[in-house]
Scaffold this motif. Structure first.
Motif, PDB file in Angstrom:
ATOM      1  N   LEU A 172       2.129   6.611  -7.031  1.00  0.00           N
ATOM      2  CA  LEU A 172       1.174   7.622  -7.481  1.00  0.00           C
ATOM      3  C   LEU A 172       1.735   9.031  -7.323  1.00  0.00           C
ATOM      4  N   THR A 173       2.369   9.284  -6.183  1.00  0.00           N
ATOM      5  CA  THR A 173       2.925  10.607  -5.929  1.00  0.00           C
ATOM      6  C   THR A 173       4.012  10.951  -6.942  1.00  0.00           C
ATOM      7  N   VAL A 174       4.946  10.024  -7.144  1.00  0.00           N
ATOM      8  CA  VAL A 174       6.053  10.278  -8.072  1.00  0.00           C
ATOM      9  C   VAL A 174       5.528  10.419  -9.505  1.00  0.00           C
ATOM     10  N   SER A 175       4.577   9.587  -9.894  1.00  0.00           N
ATOM     11  CA  SER A 175       4.026   9.659 -11.255  1.00  0.00           C
ATOM     12  C   SER A 175       3.320  10.988 -11.492  1.00  0.00           C
ATOM     13  N   ARG A 176       2.534  11.412 -10.532  1.00  0.00           N
ATOM     14  CA  ARG A 176       1.826  12.682 -10.681  1.00  0.00           C
ATOM     15  C   ARG A 176       2.790  13.860 -10.734  1.00  0.00           C
ATOM     16  N   ASN A 211       0.833  -1.202   0.000  1.00  0.00           N
ATOM     17  CA  ASN A 211       0.000   0.000   0.000  1.00  0.00           C
ATOM     18  C   ASN A 211       0.871   1.257   0.000  1.00  0.00           C
ATOM     19  N   LEU A 212       1.919   1.243   0.801  1.00  0.00           N
ATOM     20  CA  LEU A 212       2.843   2.377   0.866  1.00  0.00           C
ATOM     21  C   LEU A 212       3.536   2.594  -0.479  1.00  0.00           C
ATOM     22  N   ARG A 213       4.020   1.520  -1.086  1.00  0.00           N
ATOM     23  CA  ARG A 213       4.698   1.643  -2.385  1.00  0.00           C
ATOM     24  C   ARG A 213       3.731   2.149  -3.460  1.00  0.00           C
TER      25      ARG A 213
END
Length: 106
Positions: free
Chosen positions: A92-96, A85-87
């Motif tokens: 998502l954060t890095v992709s956005r 879940n953390l990964r």
């Protein structure tokens, strides 16, 4: 971040990374996430095998031992699921952020 950067203290915040560095981080996190997927699948298969063995056992002592093994696998699966879940959130954060930086450059 890469291990060498951590050792030498060259840490950057996510907003300071270039698009290429963000893409590299995205790939690394994806690989870690895929490895966690496989680990969860392996644990689930092991749990199923233990459950089948317990169902076929008549001895209460052996059933109790198998139940303890099953509980151990369940805990391992929960910890792995939390890490997964953390990964996923990191990905998502890095992709956005990469998408935002790419659009900012246009």
């Amino acid at each position: 971040m890469a291990l060498i950067d951590k050792i030498f203290g060259k840490t950057k915040t996510l907003s300071e990374l270039t698009t290429q560095e963000l893409r590299r981080e995205e790939i690394l996190i994806t690989k870690q996430r895929d490895r966690l997927f496989k680990k969860i699948e392996t644990i689930a298969a092991a749990k199923q095998k233990i459950f089948q063995q317990g169902a076929s056992q008549k001895s209460p002592e052996l059933r109790k031992a198998l139940a303890q093994d099953f509980e151990l696998k369940t805990q391992e699966q929960l910890l792995t699921a939390r890490e997964l879940n953390l990964r996923s959130k990191e990905l998502l954060t890095v992709s956005r952020l990469r998408i935002v930086q790419e659009n900012r450059g246009k």
